[in-house]
Design a protein around this motif. Structure first.
Motif, short mmCIF file in Angstrom:
data_model
loop_
_atom_site.label_atom_id
_atom_site.label_comp_id
_atom_site.label_asym_id
_atom_site.label_seq_id
_atom_site.Cartn_x
_atom_site.Cartn_y
_atom_site.Cartn_z
N LEU A 27 35.52 35.47 43.61
CA LEU A 27 35.11 36.96 42.86
C LEU A 27 36.67 37.61 42.73
CD1 LEU A 27 31.94 37.56 44.77
CD2 LEU A 27 32.12 37.25 42.41
N ASN A 28 37.63 37.74 42.67
CA ASN A 28 38.79 37.69 42.37
C ASN A 28 39.80 38.57 41.72
OD1 ASN A 28 40.80 39.38 43.95
ND2 ASN A 28 42.61 37.17 43.74
N HIS A 29 39.22 37.89 41.20
CA HIS A 29 39.60 38.35 39.47
C HIS A 29 38.54 38.64 38.21
CE1 HIS A 29 43.05 35.48 38.99
NE2 HIS A 29 42.44 35.20 40.16
N GLN A 30 37.90 39.67 38.84
CA GLN A 30 36.08 39.59 37.99
C GLN A 30 35.91 41.64 37.98
OE1 GLN A 30 34.35 37.69 36.45
NE2 GLN A 30 35.34 35.65 37.76
N PRO A 31 36.06 42.33 37.07
CA PRO A 31 36.01 43.81 37.41
C PRO A 31 34.88 43.79 38.67
CG PRO A 31 34.33 42.50 36.23
CD PRO A 31 35.26 41.44 36.44
N LEU A 32 35.27 46.04 39.24
CA LEU A 32 34.52 45.60 39.53
C LEU A 32 33.18 46.25 40.13
CD1 LEU A 32 36.85 48.72 41.22
CD2 LEU A 32 36.91 46.90 42.14
#
Length: 418
Positions: free
Chosen positions: A334-339
């Motif tokens: 999930l680290n690269h996903q938007p907030l």
């Protein structure tokens, strides 16, 4: 300096949450609790090391899990539950601090680290809210040794050259966690075995070829420690069926005898990690893909999925025992996903968190057991949560199909700044 501030902030937050829940959370009245509860066996071990019991009469598989009761026996309080609360608090602080530090070193963004810490501290099946009502347990220490293994594997798979002293620090760390992890709980052997498999499959990609040798030796030590403690502290009722392999077969047999248990599995898994399961269908754009460390996390992921099925019926608890690996795997994905993805996951998870209530004293109120044991529910009670999961999944799929952007954050690659 930044890492130090980060660690102290996590330390203070964890201590505050643990103290508050320790103050307000009812503890089981063990004298009224069903004698089949694990705590009764660990209490026997505790009193044996306190020299209050002349004979070691502990059932399998609890007889080999001696580390936590032994450590608790050195603490000065009269009640064993009080000693375990203090010991577990120490384990909780070290686990959360070490795991959040590993996440920081993996360049997981602060938002996602906060989600992970929140999940650990406040989930009703987490290491605080689940185990403060039932403090006489060995699972809390297990989280620390599994997190330590996670950190050792990360260091061992680092692309940076390993200095001579670091090599021996890693080797010593492997041997130490192999011993204490096995004395904590025998499932540590399987977790350590996964690291040996990963290092064997990637032996040409390791900076230090001796890492594989050290890991194999540590695995042998772990197995040796288990069988040694089995002989020194044998089960109260010796039987040829008292072995991990037979226990696994017994766990599988449960599902053949009661096939409806298969229908409860998804709900048990849902409660363990809530909306974080959406990480498995989220676009995964990162250079970590294909690295030995990610392979380690994936194999640990599947190990704990299997253990949650064959481990004895307490599916949600057993799956959460693999939290250091499972949660790290989810957060990396999930680290690269938007907030907005994080906001959706948090919102979808809130109805599963039970933040509004405390677990009662099930010794005094045994009829409420079904409310706090997902696997004890009637099958009909699971349908509503299944429908909720389908709605959450469908809405998430719809949002993804609307072509929301997924910006890449180069600084988040776990190997880019080591």
């Amino acid at each position: 300096m930044e890492a130090t501030k980060h660690w102290w902030a996590i330390f203070i937050l964890t201590a505050a949450v643990y103290i508050i829940y320790a103050y307000i959370q009812p503890i089981y009245t063990y004298a009224l609790l069903d004698p089949r509860f694990d705590a009764h066996q660990y209490t026997k071990i505790y009193y044996f090391f306190k020299h209050s019991l002349p004979n070691y009469q502990v059932s399998f598989p609890f007889n080999t899990r001696i580390l936590a009761p032994w450590l608790a026996s050195f603490l000065p309080f009269a009640e064993p539950s009080t000693n375990f609360i203090w010991l577990n608090g120490f384990f909780v602080l070290l686990t959360v601090g070490l795991l959040s530090t590993i996440w920081q070193r993996l360049h997981i963004r602060p938002f996602w680290r906060a989600v992970g810490v929140f999940w650990i501290l406040f989930h009703w099946k987490g290491i605080i809210r689940m185990y403060l009502p039932d403090p006489i347990n060995v699972d809390i220490g297990g989280f620390l040794w599994l997190t330590s293994l996670l950190g050792i594997v990360w260091l061992s798979t680092s692309p940076k050259p390993v200095h001579h002293y670091s090599r021996w620090v890693i080797a010593a760390g492997l041997m130490l966690v192999a011993i204490v992890g096995t004395l904590q709980k025998e499932s540590f052997i399987a977790a350590l075995g996964i690291s040996a498999v990963v290092f064997f499959l990637n032996k040409k990609r390791l900076n230090d070829p001796s890492t594989l040798l050290f890991t194999l030796i540590a695995l042998g030590v772990s197995i040796g420690v288990y069988y040694w403690v089995s002989m020194v502290f044998p089960p109260a009722h010796p039987d040829w069926r008292n072995s991990p392999s037979i226990s696994i077969l017994r766990g599988i047999n449960r599902y053949f005898q009661s096939p409806e248990l298969f229908l409860k599995l998804p709900i048990s898994w849902l409660f363990a990690f809530g909306g974080l399961w959406l990480a498995l269908i989220t676009p995964f754009n990162t250079q970590i893909n294909g690295t030995p460390f990610l392979l380690f996390l994936r194999l640990e992921f599947w190990l704990w999925m299997v253990l949650s099925i064959v481990g004895g019926g307490d599916t949600t608890r057993i799956l959460f025992n693999g939290m250091p690996f499972m949660l790290t795997y989810f957060l990396i994905r999930l680290n690269h996903q938007p907030l907005w993805v994080g906001g959706y996951i948090c919102l979808a998870s809130l109805p599963l968190m039970r933040l509004y209530t405390l677990e009662p004293d099930l010794g005094r109120f045994p009829t409420q057991m079904a409310d706090w044991c997902v696997e004890c529910w009637e099958l009909s009670r699971s349908w509503g949560y299944g429908a909720y999961a389908i709605v959450v999944l469908a809405a998430y799929h719809y949002l993804l199909s609307r072509n929301f952007s997924f910006p890449r954050h180069k600084s988040n690659d776990i190997d880019s700044h080591r």
